[in-house]
Write a protein that holds these residues in place. Structure first.
Motif, PDB file in Angstrom:
ATOM      1  N   LYS A 168      -9.662  -5.761  -6.279  1.00 18.18           N
ATOM      2  CA  LYS A 168      -9.794  -6.031  -4.844  1.00 18.18           C
ATOM      3  C   LYS A 168     -10.786  -5.058  -4.225  1.00 18.18           C
ATOM      4  O   LYS A 168     -10.467  -4.359  -3.272  1.00 18.18           O
ATOM      5  N   GLY A 169     -11.981  -4.963  -4.772  1.00 13.30           N
ATOM      6  CA  GLY A 169     -12.955  -4.028  -4.215  1.00 13.30           C
ATOM      7  C   GLY A 169     -12.577  -2.602  -4.538  1.00 13.30           C
ATOM      8  O   GLY A 169     -12.497  -2.225  -5.699  1.00 13.30           O
ATOM      9  N   THR A 218       0.816  -1.216   0.000  1.00 15.22           N
ATOM     10  CA  THR A 218       0.000   0.000   0.000  1.00 15.22           C
ATOM     11  C   THR A 218       0.850   1.267   0.000  1.00 15.22           C
ATOM     12  O   THR A 218       0.327   2.369  -0.177  1.00 15.22           O
ATOM     13  N   ARG A 272      -9.789  -1.279  -4.315  1.00 10.15           N
ATOM     14  CA  ARG A 272      -8.410  -1.144  -4.779  1.00 10.15           C
ATOM     15  C   ARG A 272      -8.087  -2.170  -5.858  1.00 10.15           C
ATOM     16  O   ARG A 272      -8.847  -3.111  -6.078  1.00 10.15           O
ATOM     17  N   LEU A 329      -0.659  -2.252  -4.080  1.00 10.47           N
ATOM     18  CA  LEU A 329      -2.098  -2.171  -3.858  1.00 10.47           C
ATOM     19  C   LEU A 329      -2.468  -0.696  -3.926  1.00 10.47           C
ATOM     20  O   LEU A 329      -1.995   0.104  -3.114  1.00 10.47           O
ATOM     21  N   ALA A 384      -5.299  -7.448 -10.435  1.00  8.78           N
ATOM     22  CA  ALA A 384      -6.419  -8.130  -9.783  1.00  8.78           C
ATOM     23  C   ALA A 384      -7.307  -7.124  -9.073  1.00  8.78           C
ATOM     24  O   ALA A 384      -6.831  -6.211  -8.402  1.00  8.78           O
ATOM     25  N   ARG A 408      -6.724   2.565 -11.127  1.00 12.45           N
ATOM     26  CA  ARG A 408      -7.073   1.412 -11.966  1.00 12.45           C
ATOM     27  C   ARG A 408      -6.610   1.556 -13.407  1.00 12.45           C
ATOM     28  O   ARG A 408      -6.941   0.724 -14.248  1.00 12.45           O
ATOM     29  N   ARG A 443      -4.855  -4.666  -7.194  1.00 13.94           N
ATOM     30  CA  ARG A 443      -3.549  -5.201  -6.822  1.00 13.94           C
ATOM     31  C   ARG A 443      -2.787  -5.542  -8.087  1.00 13.94           C
ATOM     32  O   ARG A 443      -3.233  -6.348  -8.908  1.00 13.94           O
TER      33      ARG A 443
END
Lengths: 344, 260
Positions: free
Chosen positions: A300-301, A275, A303, A318, A298, A322, A305
């Motif tokens: 992750k809600g 992070t 965020r 993280l 990937a 996007r 990753r």
């Protein structure tokens, strides 16, 4: 005052294959210490040593200043909450809780009084006549705790008490255990493999690895400033790399110079949380930069990753950004203060 | 699909149960020899059983042997299965486990012959005692399995829990382990009893003199007379076995007890 002192404990089941390798631990009166570690690290063995179910080949177990190393378990005043709860199936809740007091010859009316008080405190009123098989997992756990504290032990040991509890309720139960523990002021050692569990419930967290405690500190301290690579990994540092060389204001990892804010000469690893890394198309003029290529992305809600291939190895990031895609060439930067130096 | 399943089940049960119903039908027959189909209705063959002293004697011998050998098997199985249950990392664990389950792998007839050579010929132990030794060997794997299974079902921690509450080891065992495996004990006993009662070849090889178990007296009788008395006796034995089975089922559940 120190309630528990483990001094240089060595233990093996089969010769030469040590499970505890000079374990040291001190627990203050009224304190809740979590023993945190992966399976096989020796945490349950340490618990058994304190309980007296096994006797270490070397070292001493001191409880309230008295040497208990060779005292059999039934003569130690220790309450245990087992992972399986271990309630007696042929006794109802009342008999389970009264059992320890009966064995210790606690006066009948005194025992009944304690029973009522504990039942009240743990919210298991109305279940007294039920048998363990008629209780839910959560109720069984409360009864197990009730039975353990009914003998008014010097120390309470808890072995993975939440491993059979639905993750949704764990936080609530942790809070309740902690509340009761503080209310009674009972010195508690709590074994767990779950980082959240340990950080949330403990006054101090002891991370165990390979038969010793690698680091013991308050939850915030151990989370923010792990001292070893193992502890860092356990505390969720995804990016840990071995240091090749230490220079004045930077370290060298795989031939790449990385700026750091504080230097320790015995540094062996660097670590940074996923992070605390940022990604951009262009290098940042103010922060330290590492170039890399995105390998995976990937969701992750809130965020994303990213896993990146960089000159120092694979890095996990993280972030809320996007905009990047697999295959993009990007720069990763970080604040030198966030780069930790680990000594082992 | 469901229909096929039912038909297959019925066929299987018919196949399994027909031989058992045969003596039942024949035992009421008025014919003087064992033959099918039966004729008429009489209970004189049942009466005949009790007129014949060797049968009642045989029953008493068989039951006593079954009782004693089951008891011995359980007493031997308890400490050994307890060791296996408590000390999971024990080095002789495999040895103990094999030692106690080995007899089940050995054909009963071979075991019988070996016992005849060893117990009777070499040690000179006769009759009732050699029978009890043989039957104990035959039933011990069953006793061991059932007790071990009930200990495992119990989980490993409750004895430690009692110890942590202030009870010593022996007391903890008596207080919290024993009461919770008593079903295993009863189930194990009944199962062993049944197995022993039906162990024909052991009885055949090791019985001499006065103490003749029931299966052997039945064989002897058949060699001389071929009337439905044996069918009647078989009917009673089936009833006896079924009763035992039901009691085992009631106490532990035969299936779970044996499968362990």
């Amino acid at each position: 005052m120190k309630d528990v002192q483990l001094i240089n404990i060595w233990f093996y089941y089969s010769k030469g294959d040590f499970i505890l390798k000079g374990l040291e631990l001190e627990v203050e009166r009224g304190e809740l210490v979590a023993l945190l570690g992966a399976s096989g690290c020796g945490k349950t063995t340490a618990l058994k040593v304190i309980a007296g179910f096994i006797t270490p080949q070397k070292g001493s177990v001191i409880i309230r200043g008295r040497d208990f190393t060779n005292v059999p378990p039934h003569k130690r005043n220790i309450g245990i909450v087992f992972q399986s709860y271990a309630l007696f199936p042929h006794m109802n809740v009342r008999e389970n809780i009264l059992y320890g007091m009966r064995i210790r010859g606690v006066d009948k009316s005194e025992a009944e009084q304690r029973l009522d008080h504990i039942i009240e405190m743990l919210g298991i009123k109305g279940l007294e006549d039920r048998y363990p098989s008629q209780l839910s997992g959560g109720q069984q756990q409360r009864v197990a705790l009730a039975r353990a504290i009914a003998i008014q032990p010097d120390i309470l040991l808890m072995d993975e008490p939440l491993s059979n509890v639905d993750p949704k309720f764990r936080s609530k139960i942790r809070f309740e255990i902690k509340k009761i523990q503080k209310q009674l002021g009972i010195t508690t050692i709590y074994v767990t493999h779950d980082q959240d569990d340990a950080l949330e419930i403990a006054d101090r967290v002891a991370v165990m690895n390979n038969g010793i405690i690698e680091q013991i500190a308050e939850p915030f301290e151990i989370y923010e400033r792990p001292k070893t690579a193992y502890v860092a990994d356990f505390m969720g540092f995804e990016n840990v790399f071995p240091i090749e060389l230490i220079e004045e204001s930077y370290v060298v990892v795989r031939g790449v110079k990385l700026r750091v804010s504080s230097l320790k000469n015995d540094g062996k690893y660097i670590a940074i949380r996923s992070t605390k890394l940022f990604i951009s198309k262009e290098p940042s003029p103010n922060l330290e930069n590492i170039s890399g290529k995105i390998l995976t992305k990937a969701f992750k809600g809130d965020r994303v990753r990213y896993l990146l291939n960089t000159s120092i190895g694979d890095l996990a990031v993280l972030t809320q950004n996007r905009d990047f895609n697999v295959g993009d060439n990007v720069y990763i930067h970080y604040n030198p203060e966030d780069m930790l130096i680990l000594s082992g | 699909m469901r229909a096929i399943f039912y038909i297959l089940s019925i066929l299987c049960f018919t196949f399994l149960l027909t031989p058992i119903t045969m003596p039942l039908l024949i035992s009421f027959s008025t014919l003087e020899s064992i033959s099918f189909p039966p004729k008429g209705f009489t209970i004189k063959w049942f009466a005949n059983i009790f007129r014949y002293e060797t049968f009642t004697n045989g029953f008493i011998v068989s039951s006593s042997i079954a009782f004693i050998s089951s008891l011995i098997a359980l007493i031997l199985s308890l400490p050994s299965s307890y060791i296996l249950y408590r000390y999971k990392s024990l080095s002789i664990r495999g040895l103990v486990e094999n030692l106690f389950t080995l007899p089940i792998l050995m054909p009963e007839i071979v075991l019988s012959y070996l016992l005849l050579l060893f117990v009777y010929r070499a040690l000179g132990i006769v009759s009732l005692i050699s029978l009890i030794i043989g039957h104990t060997l035959v039933v011990i794997p069953f006793a061991m399995r059932i007790i071990y299974a009930s200990l495992l079902n119990l989980g490993g921690d409750i004895e430690d829990a009692a110890v942590s509450l202030g009870r010593n080891r022996l007391g903890a065992f008596i207080d919290v382990v024993l009461p919770n495996i008593k079903h295993g004990f009863v189930g194990g006993f009944l199962t062993c009893f049944m197995v022993s009662f039906n162990a024909v070849s052991i009885s055949l090889f090791l019985s001499f003199g006065e103490a003749i178990p029931l299966p052997v007296t039945m064989l002897n009788y058949l060699q001389i007379r071929y009337d439905p008395t044996i069918a009647a006796l078989s009917t009673l034995l089936v009833a006896f076995t079924v009763l035992l089975c039901i009691s085992v089922e009631k106490v532990v559940g035969l299936v779970s007890g044996v499968r362990g």
